[in-house]
Design a protein around this motif. Structure first.
Motif, PDB file in Angstrom:
ATOM      1  N   PHE A 318       0.610  -0.899  -0.240  1.00 25.48           N
ATOM      2  CA  PHE A 318       0.090   0.186   0.706  1.00 25.48           C
ATOM      3  C   PHE A 318       0.680   1.542   0.012  1.00 25.48           C
ATOM      4  O   PHE A 318       0.627   2.271  -0.833  1.00 25.48           O
ATOM      5  CB  PHE A 318      -0.636   0.329   1.482  1.00 25.48           C
ATOM      6  N   GLY A 319       2.023   1.327   0.724  1.00 28.17           N
ATOM      7  CA  GLY A 319       2.792   2.081   1.029  1.00 28.17           C
ATOM      8  C   GLY A 319       4.048   2.676  -0.495  1.00 28.17           C
ATOM      9  O   GLY A 319       3.329   3.446  -0.639  1.00 28.17           O
ATOM     10  N   ARG A 320       3.968   1.721  -1.503  1.00 28.98           N
ATOM     11  CA  ARG A 320       4.501   1.876  -2.693  1.00 28.98           C
ATOM     12  C   ARG A 320       3.085   2.082  -3.747  1.00 28.98           C
ATOM     13  O   ARG A 320       3.659   3.803  -4.886  1.00 28.98           O
ATOM     14  CB  ARG A 320       5.034   0.087  -3.288  1.00 28.98           C
ATOM     15  N   ALA A 348      -5.476   0.697   8.019  1.00 26.51           N
ATOM     16  CA  ALA A 348      -6.828   1.528   9.156  1.00 26.51           C
ATOM     17  C   ALA A 348      -6.499   2.809   8.719  1.00 26.51           C
ATOM     18  O   ALA A 348      -5.838   3.553   8.352  1.00 26.51           O
ATOM     19  CB  ALA A 348      -5.963   0.799  10.592  1.00 26.51           C
ATOM     20  N   GLY A 349      -8.108   3.256   9.135  1.00 26.83           N
ATOM     21  CA  GLY A 349      -7.842   5.092   8.711  1.00 26.83           C
ATOM     22  C   GLY A 349      -8.563   5.296   7.020  1.00 26.83           C
ATOM     23  O   GLY A 349      -8.536   6.110   7.133  1.00 26.83           O
ATOM     24  N   VAL A 350      -8.087   4.661   6.335  1.00 21.70           N
ATOM     25  CA  VAL A 350      -8.634   4.319   4.830  1.00 21.70           C
ATOM     26  C   VAL A 350      -9.493   4.015   4.678  1.00 21.70           C
ATOM     27  O   VAL A 350      -9.785   2.242   4.580  1.00 21.70           O
ATOM     28  CB  VAL A 350      -7.497   4.295   3.956  1.00 21.70           C
TER      29      VAL A 350
END
Length: 759
Positions: A318-320, A348-350
């Motif tokens: 997800f970070g990439r 979490a949070g998205v």
């Protein structure tokens, strides 16, 4: 047909004969790839498990394997205890059956690994398998009485089984024959040559390197850049388009052409140019394995561009993705939609957007387009969409959105496909189209020269290559390679010399699957193609009607199917004359016939030629000779080859005479000794003058021919050919300066003449 879950429930039942798309009573000669898979230490499992538990375990193993095999359109021919015999290329051929077999093998290993995780949780023993894969020619059709099975007969299944037995646990071993078809797609370990009982030569064996296993199903072929011959105009057009894009314009180009014509080679050249300019180049590669997988080429390209496959955790993936999309200006909704497309869980949070499936689909396509347009805003970008004839419907829908946008961005969008594909989007004003035709002679010769390292092939071999490949670059490359590997050429300083006979009907192994697949797609027209192939590359409708085992309506319908498939076309000057578009298609159709069927069809043609076309037979005795040879009418065939040679000699066509007479000489071993000698003598004394005219009076070939003729004359007393044999021997020795031997033959000729005068 692929094995379904219901069929797998019958754990030891072979594939039903009725599953074949063709009539079950037929048998074929064809190249197939056979996969043999077996459990390791099944005897040990049987000793530690209750029979009922063992049965359930084997059923789970079979289900897991069958699901993967079905995905790649293989067919399970037999369940052999805990082993599986799997065919790729029958009952339905594909142009990539060897890669399909390897992808299936990798998928089976992966599925069994997943099965082992479940077995471990249940406290059951771990399963391990060995897999062997081999490719070759077989005869495949019904065997057995009562309960019949569709099985391949030949050494290919045995070799696949031996390879499996030699493989390490949880690994794949492939033969050299299979390796040649897939070596560019993966990294390999050379396992040496495997000695097999009953197999004359040791089998080169290769193992798949472990680094290939992860994601191997999606791995594209590892193509090496190769020079392009005969495409200067097309390369110039692409270079001009790239220059326009570099200056800020947007260009869309369609590249169409038949299989093997060089579409991918042009894309590779364009990617090299973009790479040299340090610009972005993205490839969407459609795959026949994924024609029903939503947006598969887009997802594959996206993952490669953002390095998602290198991430080890979902959070890292997800970070990439988030970093890769940041410059595209996509909001949180676009990020969430593309994460869902890439099967990346949201952290979490998205939150996921609350959209209907239809709206989510449309906005996902829009987000993908926006990402690509963002790449173009950062600088000129090349996007190549290859093999759209294999594309899934969602990819085509996405491209319909992207195509008009690309024309207004700093983007070169190149779309490649085969002629039968019709793009679902409207052609754009100014969009360019390239149709790749076949290469002309000089360009084809340039490909041959590249493969031979500039060394000249014998003229007859070069002509054979050109005549059989019809200007299709892939055909030229593969056929030339097959000739170089055939063992009939000897390499000299600046040329190759012929050291044996080129195999009749040579088809490179790398092309067999593709040609067979095209024939299999014909359905009933395939039978008509096979009958026509016996006549030759060019055939007349009347002769086909006369010799075919099908009725006239079926022949007409079959010809329409062949024309629609672009495998045959009408000869302009003769509306009832047809010709196979590719020489190799004709050879493939012919070779798919069983030997007894070929013999029967050749006999039908010979009889019809003699009945309906006696004048043609008189003018071209070699035509009848060819079909009599195919019908194994040896004595009659030799007589007609002799007649053809005599006719050639009378017209001073010495090269043709030699070819026809040698064809007759090659058939002599099929005759009893008492029939052989007089025909051999007639052939030798006819070929002698042709050899003198082409090779010179003193050539070794002339000496050998007349020496053998004299031997036969000594056995066959009173033959009219005796004088010709003596004359040729006298000339040969006289020219070579061997005057003693020459005078000996001169005296024998004079005595023969005196005896004739006395009579």
């Amino acid at each position: 047909m692929p094995v379904t879950g219901a069929a797998v429930a019958q754990a030891h039942a072979p594939l039903a004969a009725a599953s074949s798309p063709r009539a079950a009573s037929t048998a074929d000669r064809r190249q197939i790839t056979i996969l043999f898979c077996d459990l390791v230490d099944s005897t040990g499992l049987a000793g530690t498990l209750d029979p009922e538990d063992l049965r359930e375990l084997i059923r789970d193993y079979h289900r897991a394997c069958a699901a993967v095999i079905a995905r790649f359109d293989g067919s399970i021919a037999q369940y052999l205890g805990d082993g599986l015999l799997v065919y790729f290329g029958y009952p339905r051929a594909h142009e990539d059956d060897a890669p399909r077999a390897l992808h299936a093998a990798l998928g089976m290993l992966e599925s069994i690994e997943g099965l082992n995780e479940r077995l471990q949780r249940l406290g059951k023993p771990r399963l391990r398998v060995r897999i062997g894969i081999h490719t070759g020619l077989v005869v495949v059709g019904e065997v057995g009485e009562g309960h019949q099975e569709q099985l391949a007969i030949g050494e290919v299944p045995n070799i696949a089984a031996r390879l499996q037995a030699a493989a390490e646990p949880d690994s794949i071993a492939v033969s050299g024959a299979t390796h040649r078809l897939i070596r560019e797609r993966f990294a390999w370990r050379d396992l040496g040559r495997l000695e097999m009982k009953g197999v004359i030569h040791p089998i080169p064996t290769f193992g798949l390197a472990r680094q290939n296993v992860a994601g191997a199903e999606n791995a594209p072929p590892k193509r090496l850049p190769k020079p392009i011959a005969g495409r200067e105009a097309e390369l110039a057009l692409l270079a001009d388009a790239w220059a326009k894009v570099s200056a800020g314009a947007g260009v869309v180009i369609s590249v169409s052409g038949e299989a093997g014509i060089g579409k991918s080679r042009l894309v590779d050249a364009l990617r090299e140019r973009a790479s040299a300019d340090r610009k972005s180049a993205l490839v969407l590669r459609c795959s026949p394995f994924h024609s029903t997988s939503e947006l598969h080429p887009v997802v594959e390209c996206f993952e490669a561009a953002l390095g998602l496959a290198c991430a080890e955790t979902s959070a890292e993936r997800f970070g990439r993705l988030e970093r890769g999309l940041r410059e595209s200006g996509l909001g949180s909704e676009g990020l969430a939609l593309l994460a869902a497309l890439m099967s990346i869980p949201l952290p979490a949070g998205v939150g996921a957007p609350n959209l209907s499936p239809m709206v989510a689909r449309q906005r996902t396509h829009a987000a993908l387009a926006e990402w690509l347009l963002g790449e173009a805003r950062a600088g000129p970008v090349l996007i190549a969409c290859e093999d759209l004839h294999f594309a899934d419907p969602s990819t085509l829908e996405f491209l319909a959105l992207l195509v008009p946008l690309a024309a207004a961005a700093q983007m070169l969008l190149v779309l490649t496909f085969r002629p039968e594909f019709n793009p679902p989007w409207t052609a754009l004003p100014g969009a360019r189209q390239i149709h790749l035709g076949r290469l002309q002679g000089e360009a084809a010769r340039a490909i041959v020269a590249r493969l031979t390292g500039g060394k000249a092939l014998p003229p007859a071999i070069l002509q054979t290559v050109l005549a059989n490949t019809d200007g299709v670059p892939l055909f030229v490359e593969e056929f030339t390679s097959a000739v170089l590997e055939s063992g009939v050429l000897v390499e000299r300083d600046n040329r190759y010399e012929l050291a044996g006979e080129l195999p009749a009907g040579l088809i490179p192994q790398t092309l067999r699957d593709s040609l067979t697949a095209r024939l299999d797609r014909l359905g009933p027209a395939r039978t008509i193609a096979r009958h026509a192939a016996v006549i030759g590359r060019r055939f007349h409708r009347d002769l086909l009607d006369a010799i075919s085992t099908e009725n006239a309506c079926s022949v007409a319908e079959g010809l329409r199917g062949l024309e629609a498939a672009d495998l045959v076309h009408r000869v302009d000057a003769e509306p009832r004359q047809y010709e196979f578009k590719h020489a190799l298609v004709q050879v493939a159709a012919y070779e798919s016939l069983l030997r007894r069927e070929r013999i029967d069809m050749h006999m039908r043609v010979a009889r019809e030629l003699e009945r309906a076309l006696p004048e043609l037979v008189e003018r071209q005795p070699e035509l009848l000779a060819h079909h009599l040879t195919g019908a194994q009418q040896w004595a009659r065939a030799i007589d007609r080859w002799l007649a053809a040679g005599q006719r050639n000699l009378a017209q001073w066509a010495n090269a043709e005479a030699i070819a026809n007479l040698r064809a007759g000489l090659s058939l002599l071993p099929n005759l009893p000794a008492e029939e052989r000698a007089p025909l051999e003598l007639a052939l030798l004394t006819t070929i002698g003058p042709a050899l003198i005219a082409t090779t010179g009076f003193g050539s070794a070939q002339v000496g050998e021919v007349y020496a053998r003729a004299r031997e036969l004359c000594d056995v066959l007393e009173g033959r009219a050919e005796f004088f010709s044999a003596l004359w040729g021997s006298w000339v040969y020795h006289h020219v070579r300066g061997e005057l003693g031997a020459g005078q000996q033959f001169a005296r024998r000729m004079l005595k023969l003449a005196d005896d004739a005068d006395d009579e």
